[in-house]
Design an enzyme around this catalytic site. Structure first.
Site, short mmCIF file in Angstrom:
data_model
loop_
_atom_site.label_atom_id
_atom_site.label_comp_id
_atom_site.label_asym_id
_atom_site.label_seq_id
_atom_site.Cartn_x
_atom_site.Cartn_y
_atom_site.Cartn_z
CD GLN A 1 -51.84 32.72 -8.72
OE1 GLN A 1 -51.66 32.11 -9.49
NE2 GLN A 1 -50.87 33.64 -8.50
CD GLU B 1 -46.80 31.73 -9.52
OE1 GLU B 1 -47.06 32.81 -9.04
OE2 GLU B 1 -47.19 31.37 -10.65
C1 LIG Z 1 -50.95 29.59 -19.04
C2 LIG Z 1 -51.07 30.77 -17.78
C3 LIG Z 1 -51.60 30.21 -16.59
C4 LIG Z 1 -52.04 31.47 -15.78
N1 LIG Z 1 -52.52 31.16 -14.54
C5 LIG Z 1 -52.77 32.07 -13.71
C6 LIG Z 1 -53.60 31.98 -12.57
O1 LIG Z 1 -53.93 30.66 -12.18
N2 LIG Z 1 -53.98 33.12 -11.72
C7 LIG Z 1 -53.67 34.28 -11.98
O2 LIG Z 1 -53.95 35.22 -11.22
N3 LIG Z 1 -52.73 34.51 -13.23
C8 LIG Z 1 -52.50 33.52 -14.12
N4 LIG Z 1 -51.88 33.86 -15.26
C9 LIG Z 1 -51.49 35.12 -15.55
C10 LIG Z 1 -50.00 35.62 -15.54
O3 LIG Z 1 -49.55 35.85 -14.25
C11 LIG Z 1 -50.08 36.77 -16.55
O4 LIG Z 1 -50.30 36.42 -17.88
C12 LIG Z 1 -48.74 37.71 -16.62
O5 LIG Z 1 -48.48 38.18 -15.13
C13 LIG Z 1 -48.55 38.64 -17.60
O6 LIG Z 1 -49.73 39.37 -17.64
P1 LIG Z 1 -50.25 39.67 -18.99
O7 LIG Z 1 -51.07 38.41 -19.55
O8 LIG Z 1 -51.44 40.58 -18.45
O9 LIG Z 1 -49.46 40.38 -20.05
P2 LIG Z 1 -48.74 41.94 -19.96
O10 LIG Z 1 -48.52 42.34 -18.74
O11 LIG Z 1 -49.93 42.50 -20.88
O12 LIG Z 1 -47.42 41.82 -20.88
C14 LIG Z 1 -47.64 41.63 -22.34
C15 LIG Z 1 -46.00 41.84 -22.55
O13 LIG Z 1 -45.48 42.88 -22.29
C16 LIG Z 1 -44.36 42.99 -21.37
N5 LIG Z 1 -44.30 43.91 -20.28
C17 LIG Z 1 -45.25 44.19 -19.51
N6 LIG Z 1 -44.65 45.24 -18.69
C18 LIG Z 1 -43.49 45.38 -19.03
C19 LIG Z 1 -42.20 46.30 -18.63
N7 LIG Z 1 -42.53 47.19 -17.70
N8 LIG Z 1 -41.15 46.24 -19.30
C20 LIG Z 1 -40.85 45.28 -20.09
N9 LIG Z 1 -42.11 44.61 -20.67
C21 LIG Z 1 -43.14 44.54 -20.07
C22 LIG Z 1 -44.43 41.32 -21.01
O14 LIG Z 1 -43.39 40.66 -20.35
C23 LIG Z 1 -45.19 40.44 -22.05
O15 LIG Z 1 -44.14 40.25 -22.84
C24 LIG Z 1 -51.50 32.87 -16.19
C25 LIG Z 1 -50.86 33.02 -17.33
C26 LIG Z 1 -50.69 32.26 -18.03
C27 LIG Z 1 -50.41 32.43 -19.52
#
Ligand SMILES: Cc1cc2nc3c(=O)[nH]c(=O)nc-3n(C[C@H](O)[C@H](O)[C@H](O)COP(=O)(O)OP(=O)(O)OC[C@H]3O[C@@H](n4cnc5c(N)ncnc54)[C@H](O)[C@@H]3O)c2cc1C
Lengths: 410, 376
Positions: A141, A259
């Protein structure tokens, strides 16, 4: 080794049976009997200990599922699924996890498959669905990007229309299992819309297309499941576009809704409770009132989640709960999974400090449990932190619910 | 010394704190990763600064300081997530030795202080669980013969000697050479990458000269060492949490989503505030533990309470700091995950929150029972 789980088919009736009619009970026992044969003991033990099996183990198991037409339990019959009811699927998923089977990779079956059979062309259906149903083709994905996590619509990867193909440039991150995927589905910007959500398109692409580079990310459990995927002048054939150009955001929302309900992991949680009982016996916690009360509480939580899932599933897609349900289930399942993982680590006591291959070979057993039980549990606790991050973080799920509760809109 | 005096550190103690904080603050994350569980150079630096002799008397080549100063050093090392067995060798083993007077202990303390010998406590202190079973000793003339197992001992390739608690007719503390016949040392790793080992003893002969303490004397030394262990582990945990909180705050101020800094989202601000509360409570308990280890006759119950409360803080701060990093928190590449793993290690060494509360739960039950009798 004494920490083998008992074969599932002998389990006594439980409260789920009480909720099912005769037909479903018979169905459940049929599934259970099949799985107890289909999952090799070694796989069962590894999965039970919290490890993710290697690809060949997964493939072998998917082949067996495919022989019954059970790889994609959610698909309607016309697209090659078993055409089961929601409750049958619930029961099947429960039994699947309880059997210690490798988790069926969700990327093909729960994510891209339904998008393709709902929005794709006949050609796309013919080309992609059979490989998913047979378990032979693995997908990954490509949604998240370095600058587009919670704010997914902020994605920068571009697919430029070059007539007979789209030219793809950009980067994805956190791409689970990309290292052994045959294909990827991804979101890329094709046009600049008024809003960030506009102008995003949904593509499918073979991973061996020139210009794709996969780089591993080692996670805090010291495993490799995550990757970065780089696209440099990658040519996506025109028929790699799924649905309408610019409508990718809608398909992504459709997919993420699937999902979020797909990841309650009720069956795994049930197994974790069984593991906690074995661990409690081994570590003398059977007379620890606080421990027992906590275990009883998480059992009640789990039952509440099971019943909520059944209730929401039976309400159907038109009900008001269809909007809030996925977020509610996602939040609670992350919470319960993480609570169970942490309880196990706590019950390991001081030996929760140990990890790794050397540790596993340093002991035959510890209090009658294999060292793999310990190492796997700590690894699962570490990686389990992701349950409140992927598929929309806990904070994002709460935002969705708060919008419904406070602003009266989705 | 009263607790208030304890809180107002001496000038000497403050100097140690500042020096250690500066030194540890200058150690790069990459350097710690590269050391693969132990850096001989860092160990030599610690010896040079006198830290490995923090508890040993001045005539034993040490600085002759107490639990508070030892804990200060442990806190600085937690902040830099150093994997070296400072607590094991310089605090717990050395701490026990300071209560076991004799020529042999003097030499050993001097060697530990100089960084020439690394000692590992076995069967006490690390983890804090001296009620657990330990190898059994039987007398053979004036020697002992020891058989049994220590499943987890903080020892690595550089560890030279083990200070072992033995049971049997009486509790003893004995000194074992790493290559003692009958002693099998199987190395493995901790969740935070440091070196651990399993010890299996089969008829290991301990000559009279290596029996450093017996009976009441050994028990008193063990009790002191356990108290020091709790104080140092609590301080290490606070140092680790301070850094985890700082890294998380920095990340929230740097990362943007939805066109805003993460630090601007109230949900995240509140979670950060909760972490802060935990760290401050843990700091208080770490102070209490250090005071208890030096200044209170039988600090056992307070120490249990300290490690329980610090464990709870460690769990919340570790888990929350990962959550607030999102996907980045899940990577081995980011330092935050290393702090999280260190917090897991430290909780395990402190016996986990539930383990730390168990003794008190039992005495509470007795107290309640007693009250009922009085009421009747
Ligand atoms: C093990 C794992 C597998 C994954 N697999 C896939 C995959 O196969 N394909 C894919 O496309 N993605 C994948 N992901 C990505 C996943 O969808 C993202 O990690 C997730 O959407 C969060 O984005 P970020 O990591 O950029 O964190 P950020 O968005 O940077 O978030 C950091 C922190 O800020 C908080 N935050 C952000 N915005 C707000 C808000 N508006 N209000 C309050 N708090 C907020 C979040 O809750 C979090 O605590 C995976 C992630 C993990 C950890």
């Amino acid at each position: 080794m004494t920490d083998h789980p008992k074969r599932g088919s002998q389990s006594p009736a439980d409260h789920i049976d009480l909720l099912l009619d005769d037909d479903l009970r018979v169905f459940r026992h049929g599934v259970r009997a099949f799985l107890s044969e289909a999952v090799p003991t070694e796989t069962r033990t590894r999965v039970d200990n919290g490890y993710v099996p290697a690809k060949p183990e997964i493939v072998a198991f998917l082949r067996k599922l495919a022989s019954r037409g059970w790889v994609a339990p959610g698909w309607p019959r016309e697209h090659g699924g078993p055409g089961w009811t929601q409750l049958q699927r619930f029961v099947f998923n429960l039994e699947l996890a309880r059997s210690g089977a490798p988790a069926v990779p969700p990327f093909g079956t729960s994510m891209v498959g339904p998008v393709i059979y709902t929005f794709g062309t006949d050609d796309q259906k013919a080309r992609y669905l059979p490989g998913i149903l047979s378990g032979e083709e693995f997908w990954c994905q490509g949604f998240s990007e370095p600058g587009a996590g919670s704010d997914l619509a902020n994605l920068r990867t571009r697919a430029e229309d070059r007539g007979d193909h789209y030219l793809l440039n950009g980067q994805k991150i956190w791409t689970s299992k990309a290292q052994y995927a045959d294909r990827i589905f991804l979101l890329a910007r094709t046009d600049d819309g008024e809003r960030k959500q506009h102008g995003i398109s949904f593509f499918v692409l073979d991973m061996d297309t020139p210009g794709i580079e996969v780089k591993p990310i080692i996670s805090i459990d010291m495993n490799h499941s995550l990757n970065e995927v780089f696209f440099t002048d990658v040519k996506i054939p025109r028929d790699g576009l799924v649905g309408e150009r610019g409508k990718g955001w809608n398909y992504a929302k459709f997919l993420l809704g699937n999902e979020r309900t797909g990841i309650t992991n009720v069956g795994r949680c049930r197994n974790q409770i069984e593991r906690l009982k074995r661990l409690a016996r081994a570590r003398g916690l059977a007379s620890d009132g606080a421990f027992l009360t906590e275990l009883a509480r998480v059992e009640a939580d789990l039952t509440a989640m099971e019943i909520t899932e059944i209730r929401l599933l039976s309400a159907g897609p038109g009900a008001p709960s269809a909007l809030t349900g996925p977020s509610i289930l996602k939040l609670q399942s992350a919470q319960i999974q993480q609570t169970l993982q942490a309880m196990i680590v706590s019950a390991l006591g001081p030996m929760a400090a140990a990890r790794g291959k050397e540790f596993e070979s340093a002991f035959e057993d510890l209090d009658g449990l294999s060292p793999g039980f310990f190492d796997g549990a700590v690894g699962e606790y570490l990686f389990g932190r992701a349950a409140s991050i992927y598929g929309g973080t806990n904070q994002i799920q709460r935002d969705i619910l708060a919008k419904m509760a406070l602003d009266g809109r989705a | 010394m009263t607790f208030l005096e304890h809180l107002n550190q001496s000038d000497e103690a403050r100097m140690i704190h500042d020096t250690a904080a500066r030194w540890a603050g200058g150690i790069a994350d990459e350097a710690v990763r590269a050391s693969n569980g132990f850096s001989p150079d860092r160990w030599a630096e610690m010896a040079q600064m006198g830290w490995l002799g923090i508890l040993a008397g001045e005539d034993q080549g040490g600085l002759g300081m107490g639990a508070a100063e030892a804990a200060t050093l442990a806190g600085a090392m937690g902040g830099a997530k150093l994997p070296e067995p400072f607590i094991a060798s310089a605090v717990v083993a050395a701490g026990a030795l300071t209560r076991l007077p004799g020529a042999a202990t003097n030499t050993l303390l001097a060697d530990i202080a100089a960084g020439q010998v690394i000692a590992a406590p076995a069967g006490f202190g690390l983890p804090c669980d001296s009620d657990a079973p330990c190898p059994t000793a039987t007398a053979d003339g004036d020697a002992l013969v020891v058989t049994g197992e220590v499943a987890l001992c903080e020892a690595g390739p550089a560890t030279g000697v083990f200070l072992l608690r033995t049971g049997g007719a009486e509790t003893c503390l004995v000194l074992l050479d790493r290559d003692a016949p009958g002693l099998e040392v199987t190395p493995y790793r901790a969740v935070d990458g440091r070196h651990l080992a399993r010890l299996v003893l089969t008829q290991v002969r301990v000559p009279a000269g290596a029996i450093l303490g017996r009976g009441a004397g050994a028990v008193a030394a063990l009790t002191h060492a356990e108290a020091l262990a709790v104080a140092a582990l609590c301080a290490d945990t606070v140092g680790t949490m301070d850094r985890a909180l700082a890294l998380t705050a920095a990340y929230l101020n740097e990362r943007e989503q939805f066109g805003r800094k993460l630090a601007s989202f109230q949900a995240l601000r509140h979670l950060t505030a909760d972490m802060m509360v935990e760290v401050e409570f843990a700091r208080s308990m770490a102070d209490l533990a250090a005071f208890g280890a030096d200044g209170i006759e039988a600090p056992g119950e307070l120490l249990d309470r300290a490690r329980a409360r610090v464990c709870r803080a460690a769990k919340l701060v570790g888990e929350t700091s990962i959550q607030l990093h999102g996907g980045m928190g899940m990577t081995d590449e980011m330092a935050i995950g290393h702090y999280f793993r260190r917090l897991i290690f430290l909780q395990a060494m402190m016996g986990q929150e539930a383990g730390a509360l168990r003794r008190r739960a039992a005495t509470l039950a007795e107290e309640i029972e007693l009250q009922r009798e009085v009421a009747q």
